[in-house]
Design a protein around this motif. Structure first.
Motif, PDB file in Angstrom:
ATOM      1  N   GLN A   1       0.810  -1.216   0.000  1.00  0.00           N
ATOM      2  CA  GLN A   1       0.000   0.000   0.000  1.00  0.00           C
ATOM      3  C   GLN A   1       0.847   1.272   0.000  1.00  0.00           C
ATOM      4  O   GLN A   1       0.318   2.361  -0.210  1.00  0.00           O
ATOM      5  N   GLN A   2       2.152   1.100   0.220  1.00  0.00           N
ATOM      6  CA  GLN A   2       3.057   2.248   0.235  1.00  0.00           C
ATOM      7  C   GLN A   2       4.429   1.771  -0.247  1.00  0.00           C
ATOM      8  O   GLN A   2       5.358   1.590   0.537  1.00  0.00           O
ATOM      9  N   LEU A   3       4.558   1.568  -1.540  1.00  0.00           N
ATOM     10  CA  LEU A   3       5.789   1.025  -2.105  1.00  0.00           C
ATOM     11  C   LEU A   3       6.875   2.085  -2.181  1.00  0.00           C
ATOM     12  O   LEU A   3       6.636   3.199  -2.648  1.00  0.00           O
ATOM     13  N   ASP A   4       8.057   1.692  -1.757  1.00  0.00           N
ATOM     14  CA  ASP A   4       9.189   2.609  -1.761  1.00  0.00           C
ATOM     15  C   ASP A   4      10.033   2.397  -3.019  1.00  0.00           C
ATOM     16  O   ASP A   4      11.240   2.149  -2.943  1.00  0.00           O
ATOM     17  N   PHE A   5       9.382   2.458  -4.167  1.00  0.00           N
ATOM     18  CA  PHE A   5      10.060   2.331  -5.457  1.00  0.00           C
ATOM     19  C   PHE A   5       9.617   3.480  -6.355  1.00  0.00           C
ATOM     20  O   PHE A   5       8.497   3.997  -6.230  1.00  0.00           O
ATOM     21  N   SER A   6      10.468   3.833  -7.295  1.00  0.00           N
ATOM     22  CA  SER A   6      10.133   4.876  -8.251  1.00  0.00           C
ATOM     23  C   SER A   6       9.088   4.378  -9.243  1.00  0.00           C
ATOM     24  O   SER A   6       8.907   3.173  -9.433  1.00  0.00           O
ATOM     25  N   ASP A   7       8.419   5.315  -9.902  1.00  0.00           N
ATOM     26  CA  ASP A   7       7.491   4.971 -10.971  1.00  0.00           C
ATOM     27  C   ASP A   7       8.217   4.164 -12.049  1.00  0.00           C
ATOM     28  O   ASP A   7       9.400   4.389 -12.317  1.00  0.00           O
ATOM     29  N   ASN A   8       7.498   3.245 -12.680  1.00  0.00           N
ATOM     30  CA  ASN A   8       8.014   2.509 -13.851  1.00  0.00           C
ATOM     31  C   ASN A   8       9.302   1.727 -13.546  1.00  0.00           C
ATOM     32  O   ASN A   8      10.216   1.692 -14.356  1.00  0.00           O
ATOM     33  N   SER A   9       9.347   1.080 -12.371  1.00  0.00           N
ATOM     34  CA  SER A   9      10.572   0.382 -11.942  1.00  0.00           C
ATOM     35  C   SER A   9      10.646  -1.076 -12.384  1.00  0.00           C
ATOM     36  O   SER A   9      11.740  -1.638 -12.448  1.00  0.00           O
ATOM     37  N   PHE A  10       9.503  -1.716 -12.665  1.00  0.00           N
ATOM     38  CA  PHE A  10       9.493  -3.166 -12.858  1.00  0.00           C
ATOM     39  C   PHE A  10       8.827  -3.552 -14.177  1.00  0.00           C
ATOM     40  O   PHE A  10       7.864  -2.929 -14.620  1.00  0.00           O
ATOM     41  N   ASP A  11       9.357  -4.635 -14.767  1.00  0.00           N
ATOM     42  CA  ASP A  11       8.744  -5.209 -15.969  1.00  0.00           C
ATOM     43  C   ASP A  11       7.493  -6.011 -15.626  1.00  0.00           C
ATOM     44  O   ASP A  11       6.524  -6.030 -16.392  1.00  0.00           O
ATOM     45  N   CYS A  12       7.532  -6.704 -14.476  1.00  0.00           N
ATOM     46  CA  CYS A  12       6.418  -7.571 -14.063  1.00  0.00           C
ATOM     47  C   CYS A  12       6.248  -7.500 -12.550  1.00  0.00           C
ATOM     48  O   CYS A  12       7.206  -7.235 -11.817  1.00  0.00           O
ATOM     49  N   VAL A  13       5.029  -7.780 -12.106  1.00  0.00           N
ATOM     50  CA  VAL A  13       4.729  -7.929 -10.681  1.00  0.00           C
ATOM     51  C   VAL A  13       3.979  -9.244 -10.507  1.00  0.00           C
ATOM     52  O   VAL A  13       3.118  -9.596 -11.328  1.00  0.00           O
ATOM     53  N   VAL A  14       4.311  -9.967  -9.449  1.00  0.00           N
ATOM     54  CA  VAL A  14       3.675 -11.251  -9.128  1.00  0.00           C
ATOM     55  C   VAL A  14       3.004 -11.157  -7.763  1.00  0.00           C
ATOM     56  O   VAL A  14       3.581 -10.602  -6.819  1.00  0.00           O
ATOM     57  N   THR A  15       1.787 -11.690  -7.663  1.00  0.00           N
ATOM     58  CA  THR A  15       1.160 -11.899  -6.356  1.00  0.00           C
ATOM     59  C   THR A  15       0.553 -13.296  -6.336  1.00  0.00           C
ATOM     60  O   THR A  15       0.053 -13.762  -7.356  1.00  0.00           O
TER      61      THR A  15
END
Length: 205
Positions: A97-111
């Motif tokens: 709910q509060q990610l400490d990453f910059s915009d557009n940082s990852f190619d994919c996200v998994v949950t």
């Protein structure tokens, strides 16, 4: 911080020591589903809610994985099991709910079986969309509320039990939440009835 986050975090910290034992009966089904969703990812990957690390062995060697969880105790179990076997995986205590990453940082996200427990799921999905690159892929293995006439209302009635025990909802409408978070290209595949699904959403920024 979202309401109830600390309370749910404490519940997961409490059950971390026996979590794998509790989930063992389900793993004969979910292990093949985990392999299925991990096949979808590439490049730099964020795994949200890594838990005790059940997905870690299925990643390809050329995938760069950042694995987060808001439960310190669950993350410690994942790190203890896999950090020496998979040294390229980065484990970080963090709340979706509060990610400490910059915009557009990852190619994919998994949950995988995560968004049943996020207190404000739309907020978490908006954060995922923010850190995904344009055209990036969100791949989910999630259990959701059934759309069947009798089963859905029954899940609503029973939901307070798992919510009280360890903070998980069995009646989340995750596909609707994805749309509310701004995802438009969404594909869902039923894995078991219409309650366990593989969901793929493309970030069409």
């Amino acid at each position: 911080m979202a309401p109830n986050t600390e309370r749910i975090k404490k519940r997961y910290n409490r059950v971390a020591v026996v979590f794998d034992l509790l989930e063992k009966p389900m793993e004969k089904f979910t292990s093949s589903w985990r392999r299925e969703i991990i096949k979808e990812v590439y490049g730099k990957v964020l795994e949200v809610g890594v838990g005790t690390g059940k997905n870690i062995p299925y990643y390809a060697p050329d995938v760069e994985v950042v694995a987060i969880d808001f439960s310190k105790k669950m993350l410690e179990k994942a790190r203890a099991k896999y950090q020496h076997i998979f040294p390229d995986v980065t484990f970080i205590e963090m709340d979706v709910q509060q990610l400490d990453f910059s915009d557009n940082s990852f190619d994919c996200v998994v949950t995988s079986c995560v968004f049943c427990s996020v207190p404000l799921p739309v907020l978490g999905l908006k954060e995922i969309r923010r850190v995904l690159k344009p055209g990036g892929k969100l791949v989910m293995l999630e259990h959701v509320r059934s759309q069947k006439k009798l089963v859905g209302p029954l899940m609503d009635i029973l939901n307070p039990i798992p919510l009280f025990l360890y903070g998980a909802n069995i009646n989340r409408r995750t596909v609707a939440n994805l749309r509310q978070a701004g995802f438009k290209q969404i594909t869902e595949t039923n894995l078991w009835a219409d309650t366990f699904k593989k969901i793929v959403a493309i970030n069409g920024k």
